[in-house]
Design a protein around this motif. Structure first.
Motif, short mmCIF file in Angstrom:
data_model
loop_
_atom_site.label_atom_id
_atom_site.label_comp_id
_atom_site.label_asym_id
_atom_site.label_seq_id
_atom_site.Cartn_x
_atom_site.Cartn_y
_atom_site.Cartn_z
N ARG A 165 47.29 51.46 47.16
CA ARG A 165 47.16 50.73 48.03
C ARG A 165 46.88 49.20 48.15
O ARG A 165 45.32 49.66 47.65
CB ARG A 165 47.42 50.94 49.46
CG ARG A 165 47.65 52.74 49.31
CD ARG A 165 47.95 53.91 49.76
NE ARG A 165 48.54 54.87 49.85
CZ ARG A 165 49.57 55.62 50.17
NH1 ARG A 165 50.45 55.45 50.93
NH2 ARG A 165 49.87 56.57 50.06
N LEU A 216 56.74 47.43 54.31
CA LEU A 216 56.05 47.57 53.03
C LEU A 216 56.58 47.71 51.21
O LEU A 216 57.67 47.69 51.55
CB LEU A 216 55.34 49.23 53.44
CG LEU A 216 54.00 49.06 52.05
CD1 LEU A 216 53.01 48.95 52.00
CD2 LEU A 216 54.30 51.11 51.43
N ASP A 270 52.00 44.53 52.92
CA ASP A 270 51.00 44.97 51.92
C ASP A 270 51.49 46.03 50.48
O ASP A 270 52.60 45.72 51.17
CB ASP A 270 50.65 46.82 53.18
CG ASP A 270 50.16 46.13 54.46
OD1 ASP A 270 49.46 45.23 54.59
OD2 ASP A 270 50.33 46.93 55.82
N TRP A 300 46.04 46.33 51.29
CA TRP A 300 46.59 45.84 52.60
C TRP A 300 46.15 43.97 52.72
O TRP A 300 45.51 44.14 52.18
CB TRP A 300 45.79 46.93 53.74
CG TRP A 300 45.57 48.09 53.08
CD1 TRP A 300 44.58 48.97 53.10
CD2 TRP A 300 46.93 49.12 53.15
NE1 TRP A 300 45.45 50.36 53.45
CE2 TRP A 300 45.88 50.35 52.79
CE3 TRP A 300 48.45 48.68 53.64
CZ2 TRP A 300 47.10 51.15 52.94
CZ3 TRP A 300 48.88 49.81 53.64
CH2 TRP A 300 48.41 51.38 52.94
#
Length: 348
Positions: A228, A238, A258, A230
């Motif tokens: 992931r 997303l 993101d 951010w």
């Protein structure tokens, strides 16, 4: 058929359909003679894991071995590893579903509730956490050189570098493992817990991928999880992609979004959305595996009421697009596709 048949009976029936089993659960692999070869039990690309398709020389169909880790077993064992953190009961339910004996395969159930990993999975997760913790920031390292060589500038704390990671050259390598430099990427669940570590082995002499069998490998648990990145600002959208480099290529062009990288097409289709996400952009590769993964993920998103859109590269993948056309053209192409699917944004 009797759903109470023994595990041995189910294993034998799966072995009778070994090639169909492999094409269903390991689409990133390929057939080589009497074997289906894939990178590991998670389904990554590669050749370290071999599954025997037909009985031969007294050896049973469906038996498999991962020559990089030493793991082996039958197709029930392999299916449990492939599904990730599920119980034996759920594994058998999935096997029966594949054989046409029962509905509701485990891979399609609502997996948003975390399952308790078994002992062997916990051991791999612990090794993955230890490896990632031993890494250092990528800036100024061979890992940064590798990513920059692919036009990627979007980095983050999910990436680290280690100059000496254990490595076996290939499935026939009987020698003790060597050590090689690697880009490390942290795989996490929706609670932020580390469940695995992706390793990209690098060649110090070229700054590119190491010239070995399966230079990209996964340690730990990937099923439903992701790497992931951010943006720094809370968002309800997303972007979920396949490979690490492809996802970071999109992030290079769209730094305000993101990102979640699932590493393979198979795991893209199995991604579990985090709470609070209202729309997912499925950034797939431009191939059949990518199309199938997108369909599978879209079906799951529809069931839980999350909006979605498809992002498809002009070339094979988004890193190809980034290197061929550049960051700004890729940004314009992505935003055009997103606006056509309902995104409201001003691109300054």
């Amino acid at each position: 058929m009797n759903a109470r048949r023994s595990i041995a009976d189910l294993s034998a029936d799966l072995a009778d359909r070994a090639e169909s089993f492999c094409r269903q659960y390991f689409p990133e692999g390929r057939k080589q003679g009497n074997y289906w070869q894939v990178g590991d039990t998670s389904g990554a690309k590669g050749q370290s894991l071999a599954i025997r398709l037909q009985a031969q020389g007294g050896r049973k169909a469906g038996s498999w071995q991962d020559f990089a880790t030493g793991e082996y077993g039958d197709l029930i064992d392999l299916l449990k590893e492939r599904l990730g953190s599920v119980t034996l009961k759920e594994t058998l339910r999935e096997a029966r579903s594949f054989l046409g004996e029962a509905p509701c395969p485990a891979a399609l159930r609502d997996t948003r509730k975390a399952e308790r990993p078994d002992a062997s999975t916990n051991k791999r997760i612990a090794r993955a956490r230890k490896l990632f913790a031993a890494g250092k920031p990528v800036l100024g390292t061979l890992a940064a050189t590798y990513l920059q060589g692919r036009g990627i500038t979007r980095l983050g704390p999910a990436l680290r570098y280690h100059p000496r990671v254990f490595l076996r050259q290939g499935e026939d390598d009987a020698d003790p493992p060597q050590r090689a430099p690697a880009l490390l990427a942290k795989i996490t669940d929706n609670r932020g817990q580390v469940t695995g570590c992706a390793r990209t082995y690098l060649d110090p002499s070229t700054g590119g991928l190491a010239a070995i069998e399966s230079p990209k490998r996964i340690l730990g648990q990937l099923h439903g999880h992701a790497i992931r990145f951010w943006s720094g600002s809370p968002r309800s959208d997303l972007i979920v992609g396949e490979g690490l480099e492809n996802t970071l290529s999109i992030g290079t062009a769209l730094p305000e979004f993101d990102l979640a990288s699932c590493l393979t097409a198979t795991h893209l289709g199995l991604f579990i959305p985090p709470p609070g996400i209202q729309r997912i952009w499925i950034a797939r590769d431009n191939d059949e595996a990518g199309r199938n993964a997108s369909i599978r993920l879209r079906n799951q998103l529809e069931l839980i009421g999350i909006a979605f859109g498809d992002l498809v590269p002009n070339m094979g993948d988004f890193n190809d697009d980034l290197r061929a056309f550049g960051k700004d053209p890729l940004r314009r192409s992505l935003l055009k596709a997103m606006k056509a699917q309902g995104l409201e944004i001003e691109d300054g």
